[in-house]
Design a protein around this motif. Structure first.
Motif, PDB file in Angstrom:
ATOM      1  N   VAL A  22       0.507  -1.150  -0.143  1.00 48.67           N
ATOM      2  CA  VAL A  22       0.271  -0.103  -0.458  1.00 48.67           C
ATOM      3  C   VAL A  22       0.969   1.299   0.482  1.00 48.67           C
ATOM      4  O   VAL A  22       0.679   2.034  -1.060  1.00 48.67           O
ATOM      5  CB  VAL A  22      -1.023  -0.537   1.342  1.00 48.67           C
ATOM      6  CG1 VAL A  22      -1.502   1.114   1.447  1.00 48.67           C
ATOM      7  CG2 VAL A  22      -1.976  -0.829   0.873  1.00 48.67           C
ATOM      8  N   GLU A  23       1.768   1.416   0.395  1.00 48.31           N
ATOM      9  CA  GLU A  23       2.915   2.579   0.964  1.00 48.31           C
ATOM     10  C   GLU A  23       3.500   2.976  -0.213  1.00 48.31           C
ATOM     11  O   GLU A  23       3.937   3.880  -0.600  1.00 48.31           O
ATOM     12  CB  GLU A  23       3.971   2.529   2.377  1.00 48.31           C
ATOM     13  CG  GLU A  23       2.372   1.923   3.404  1.00 48.31           C
ATOM     14  CD  GLU A  23       3.294   2.213   5.234  1.00 48.31           C
ATOM     15  OE1 GLU A  23       3.023   2.106   5.384  1.00 48.31           O
ATOM     16  OE2 GLU A  23       4.674   2.298   5.226  1.00 48.31           O
ATOM     17  N   ARG A  24       4.062   1.815  -0.780  1.00 49.03           N
ATOM     18  CA  ARG A  24       4.587   1.735  -2.257  1.00 49.03           C
ATOM     19  C   ARG A  24       4.852   1.952  -3.212  1.00 49.03           C
ATOM     20  O   ARG A  24       5.194   2.216  -3.659  1.00 49.03           O
ATOM     21  CB  ARG A  24       6.034   1.015  -1.865  1.00 49.03           C
ATOM     22  CG  ARG A  24       7.232   1.134  -0.291  1.00 49.03           C
ATOM     23  CD  ARG A  24       8.096  -0.259  -0.344  1.00 49.03           C
ATOM     24  NE  ARG A  24       8.610  -0.250   1.780  1.00 49.03           N
ATOM     25  CZ  ARG A  24       9.029  -1.047   1.761  1.00 49.03           C
ATOM     26  NH1 ARG A  24       9.694  -2.176   1.032  1.00 49.03           N
ATOM     27  NH2 ARG A  24       9.688  -1.032   2.916  1.00 49.03           N
ATOM     28  N   VAL A  50      -0.093   2.178  -7.039  1.00 50.49           N
ATOM     29  CA  VAL A  50      -0.884   1.769  -8.423  1.00 50.49           C
ATOM     30  C   VAL A  50      -0.661   0.462  -8.833  1.00 50.49           C
ATOM     31  O   VAL A  50       0.607   0.264  -8.873  1.00 50.49           O
ATOM     32  CB  VAL A  50      -0.855   2.386  -9.917  1.00 50.49           C
ATOM     33  CG1 VAL A  50      -1.902   1.819 -11.263  1.00 50.49           C
ATOM     34  CG2 VAL A  50      -0.735   3.942 -10.140  1.00 50.49           C
ATOM     35  N   MET A  51      -1.188  -0.915  -8.941  1.00 48.81           N
ATOM     36  CA  MET A  51      -0.939  -1.935  -8.787  1.00 48.81           C
ATOM     37  C   MET A  51      -1.731  -2.928  -9.833  1.00 48.81           C
ATOM     38  O   MET A  51      -2.979  -2.498  -9.738  1.00 48.81           O
ATOM     39  CB  MET A  51      -1.641  -2.320  -6.963  1.00 48.81           C
ATOM     40  CG  MET A  51      -0.681  -1.956  -5.792  1.00 48.81           C
ATOM     41  SD  MET A  51      -0.964  -3.637  -4.316  1.00 48.81           S
ATOM     42  CE  MET A  51      -1.072  -2.246  -2.849  1.00 48.81           C
ATOM     43  N   VAL A  52      -1.655  -3.608  -9.982  1.00 47.05           N
ATOM     44  CA  VAL A  52      -1.661  -4.949 -10.963  1.00 47.05           C
ATOM     45  C   VAL A  52      -1.249  -5.768 -10.642  1.00 47.05           C
ATOM     46  O   VAL A  52       0.089  -6.565 -10.401  1.00 47.05           O
ATOM     47  CB  VAL A  52      -1.026  -4.580 -12.726  1.00 47.05           C
ATOM     48  CG1 VAL A  52      -1.584  -5.724 -13.339  1.00 47.05           C
ATOM     49  CG2 VAL A  52      -1.085  -3.193 -13.142  1.00 47.05           C
ATOM     50  N   GLU A 103     -10.121  -5.429  -0.723  1.00 45.79           N
ATOM     51  CA  GLU A 103     -10.235  -4.667   0.466  1.00 45.79           C
ATOM     52  C   GLU A 103      -9.365  -4.173   1.831  1.00 45.79           C
ATOM     53  O   GLU A 103      -9.271  -3.404   2.130  1.00 45.79           O
ATOM     54  CB  GLU A 103     -11.875  -5.872   1.443  1.00 45.79           C
ATOM     55  CG  GLU A 103     -12.358  -5.574  -0.144  1.00 45.79           C
ATOM     56  CD  GLU A 103     -13.543  -6.414   0.909  1.00 45.79           C
ATOM     57  OE1 GLU A 103     -14.927  -5.906   0.851  1.00 45.79           O
ATOM     58  OE2 GLU A 103     -13.863  -7.715   0.857  1.00 45.79           O
ATOM     59  N   MET A 104      -8.835  -5.226   2.045  1.00 43.08           N
ATOM     60  CA  MET A 104      -7.567  -5.387   3.006  1.00 43.08           C
ATOM     61  C   MET A 104      -6.853  -3.887   2.812  1.00 43.08           C
ATOM     62  O   MET A 104      -6.385  -2.916   3.230  1.00 43.08           O
ATOM     63  CB  MET A 104      -6.849  -6.670   3.398  1.00 43.08           C
ATOM     64  CG  MET A 104      -7.536  -7.696   4.478  1.00 43.08           C
ATOM     65  SD  MET A 104      -7.160  -9.090   4.073  1.00 43.08           S
ATOM     66  CE  MET A 104      -5.171  -8.159   5.710  1.00 43.08           C
ATOM     67  N   MET A 105      -6.085  -3.950   0.963  1.00 44.52           N
ATOM     68  CA  MET A 105      -4.998  -3.089   0.904  1.00 44.52           C
ATOM     69  C   MET A 105      -6.210  -1.262   1.126  1.00 44.52           C
ATOM     70  O   MET A 105      -5.390  -0.556   1.508  1.00 44.52           O
ATOM     71  CB  MET A 105      -4.830  -3.672  -0.023  1.00 44.52           C
ATOM     72  CG  MET A 105      -3.551  -4.663  -0.111  1.00 44.52           C
ATOM     73  SD  MET A 105      -2.826  -5.066  -1.298  1.00 44.52           S
ATOM     74  CE  MET A 105      -4.113  -6.005  -2.694  1.00 44.52           C
ATOM     75  N   HIS A 113      -4.722   8.198  -1.931  1.00 47.60           N
ATOM     76  CA  HIS A 113      -5.246   7.000  -2.684  1.00 47.60           C
ATOM     77  C   HIS A 113      -4.547   5.557  -3.496  1.00 47.60           C
ATOM     78  O   HIS A 113      -3.879   6.170  -4.592  1.00 47.60           O
ATOM     79  CB  HIS A 113      -4.946   7.908  -3.770  1.00 47.60           C
ATOM     80  CG  HIS A 113      -5.747   9.341  -3.915  1.00 47.60           C
ATOM     81  ND1 HIS A 113      -7.140   9.609  -3.387  1.00 47.60           N
ATOM     82  CD2 HIS A 113      -5.203  10.369  -3.305  1.00 47.60           C
ATOM     83  CE1 HIS A 113      -7.560  10.822  -2.429  1.00 47.60           C
ATOM     84  NE2 HIS A 113      -6.281  11.205  -2.561  1.00 47.60           N
ATOM     85  N   LEU A 114      -5.168   4.592  -3.732  1.00 45.02           N
ATOM     86  CA  LEU A 114      -4.800   3.509  -4.422  1.00 45.02           C
ATOM     87  C   LEU A 114      -5.578   3.153  -5.321  1.00 45.02           C
ATOM     88  O   LEU A 114      -7.084   2.582  -5.306  1.00 45.02           O
ATOM     89  CB  LEU A 114      -4.877   2.130  -3.055  1.00 45.02           C
ATOM     90  CG  LEU A 114      -4.012   1.204  -3.202  1.00 45.02           C
ATOM     91  CD1 LEU A 114      -3.086   1.351  -3.653  1.00 45.02           C
ATOM     92  CD2 LEU A 114      -4.755  -0.166  -2.018  1.00 45.02           C
ATOM     93  N   PHE A 115      -4.945   2.642  -6.597  1.00 45.01           N
ATOM     94  CA  PHE A 115      -6.190   2.231  -7.611  1.00 45.01           C
ATOM     95  C   PHE A 115      -5.633   0.274  -8.449  1.00 45.01           C
ATOM     96  O   PHE A 115      -4.232   0.621  -7.767  1.00 45.01           O
ATOM     97  CB  PHE A 115      -5.662   3.100  -8.813  1.00 45.01           C
ATOM     98  CG  PHE A 115      -5.869   2.611 -10.387  1.00 45.01           C
ATOM     99  CD1 PHE A 115      -7.266   2.526 -10.459  1.00 45.01           C
ATOM    100  CD2 PHE A 115      -4.836   2.005 -11.026  1.00 45.01           C
ATOM    101  CE1 PHE A 115      -8.501   1.720 -11.340  1.00 45.01           C
ATOM    102  CE2 PHE A 115      -5.640   0.980 -12.152  1.00 45.01           C
ATOM    103  CZ  PHE A 115      -7.322   0.929 -12.482  1.00 45.01           C
ATOM    104  N   ILE A 116      -6.406  -0.348  -7.659  1.00 47.39           N
ATOM    105  CA  ILE A 116      -5.694  -1.862  -8.295  1.00 47.39           C
ATOM    106  C   ILE A 116      -6.812  -2.906  -8.785  1.00 47.39           C
ATOM    107  O   ILE A 116      -7.261  -2.147  -9.541  1.00 47.39           O
ATOM    108  CB  ILE A 116      -6.348  -2.344  -6.754  1.00 47.39           C
ATOM    109  CG1 ILE A 116      -5.325  -1.774  -5.632  1.00 47.39           C
ATOM    110  CG2 ILE A 116      -5.482  -4.216  -6.990  1.00 47.39           C
ATOM    111  CD1 ILE A 116      -5.825  -2.240  -4.087  1.00 47.39           C
TER     112      ILE A 116
END
Length: 300
Positions: free
Chosen positions: A156-158, A161-163, A210-212, A222-225
């Motif tokens: 989450v912190e690093r 944006v995650m694929v 959901e946890m992330m 802000h997190l985009f997955i």
């Protein structure tokens, strides 16, 4: 009661020892480096792979906690099996009356990962020595220093944006480390927990994604997955190694396990040791607070 904790300096053990002492037990902290142990209890040398040495460490103990695993080793299944056999023999020879083991959730009928299969095998091997075993099965344990939690936090912190692979949609039932310790201490005073497998979890059943997202929201990020089907377990573990502090071998074992849904099916422990476990958000806040306090102490 005189109690030995195998793995006293680990993630769970270093929290369990002071709570056992506070509950009035005489604690013997087993470690391979007693000279550097600074936690609660009397340090004693012990190697779970050497049954002869273990008998001496276990002598006079009525109950023992087994908190040892070799997840980061390539041959962890064999090493954990050998260690469990040695420990079970030594516990029986030393006259131990109860073993308490922390294992992993997951349905036996599922195609369990090597990690979860190993946890089940250790349960059986510990019991094969003849000493009654109380097993607590848990999913992700949220707390500073826990491998699964640290992996979640670092992702989450690093990575804003995650694929991600499909396993992010697997359900789990995370639990705060403080609540796991509370259950571990509690089973010792409840005779009805002897020889039983008990499942523990917090009140929230969540997908990993959901946890992330909830960690990101708590931290104001802000997190985009987006999940894709192309990341194999091998690629996922290498991806984790690049982004987090988790080594490839441990990452592969964790990723394999994330294909298995790990939720509580039998809540019997809630009747035996009644209290209200922390929510996932509360557990996250506690873990982040512990991390901030440790950073403050280090900088002081």
């Amino acid at each position: 009661m005189k109690v030995l904790v195998a793995g006293a300096s680990g993630f769970i053990g270093k929290r369990l020892c002071p709570e056992l002492a506070s509950a009035g037990h005489t604690v013997r902290a087993m470690t391979r480096h007693p000279e550097s142990y600074a936690g609660a209890g009397d340090p004693v040398f012990g190697d779970v792979h050497d049954a002869r040495e273990l008998v001496g460490a276990l002598a006079g103990c009525e109950a023992v906690y087994y908190l040892v695993h070799s997840l980061g080793d390539d041959d962890f299944e064999q090493r954990d099996a050998d260690a469990a056999r040695s420990f079970a023999r030594a516990a029986a020879e030393a006259g131990v009356r109860r073993i308490v083991y922390l294992g992993g959730l997951g349905e036996d009928g599922d195609d369990l990962s090597a990690h979860l299969r190993s946890r089940r095998q250790v349960e059986k091997l510990l019991a094969a020595g003849g000493v009654p075993v109380t097993t607590l099965r848990a999913g992700i344990i949220v707390g500073r220093g826990g491998i699964s939690w640290e992996m979640t936090r670092q992702l989450v912190e690093r990575l804003p944006v995650m694929v991600t692979p499909r396993w992010v949609h697997t359900r789990t039932q995370p639990i705060a480390v403080a609540d796991v310790v509370r259950y571990l201490v509690g089973v010792l005073r409840e005779p009805d927990t002897a020889g039983r497998v008990l499942e523990v979890g917090g009140p929230d059943v969540l997908e990993y994604v959901e946890m992330m997202r909830r960690v990101a929201a708590i931290e104001g990020r802000h997190l985009f997955i987006r999940s894709v089907p192309l990341l194999s377990p091998g690629l996922s573990s290498k991806w984790l190694r690049l982004i987090t502090d988790v080594d490839v071998a441990t990452g592969r074992s964790l990723v394999d396990s994330m294909a298995n849904e790990v939720v509580v099916r039998d809540p019997a422990i809630r009747e035996l040791i009644p209290f209200e476990p922390m929510s996932y958000d509360q557990a996250v806040l506690a873990a982040l607070g512990e991390r901030a306090e440790a950073a403050r102490r280090e900088s002081a």
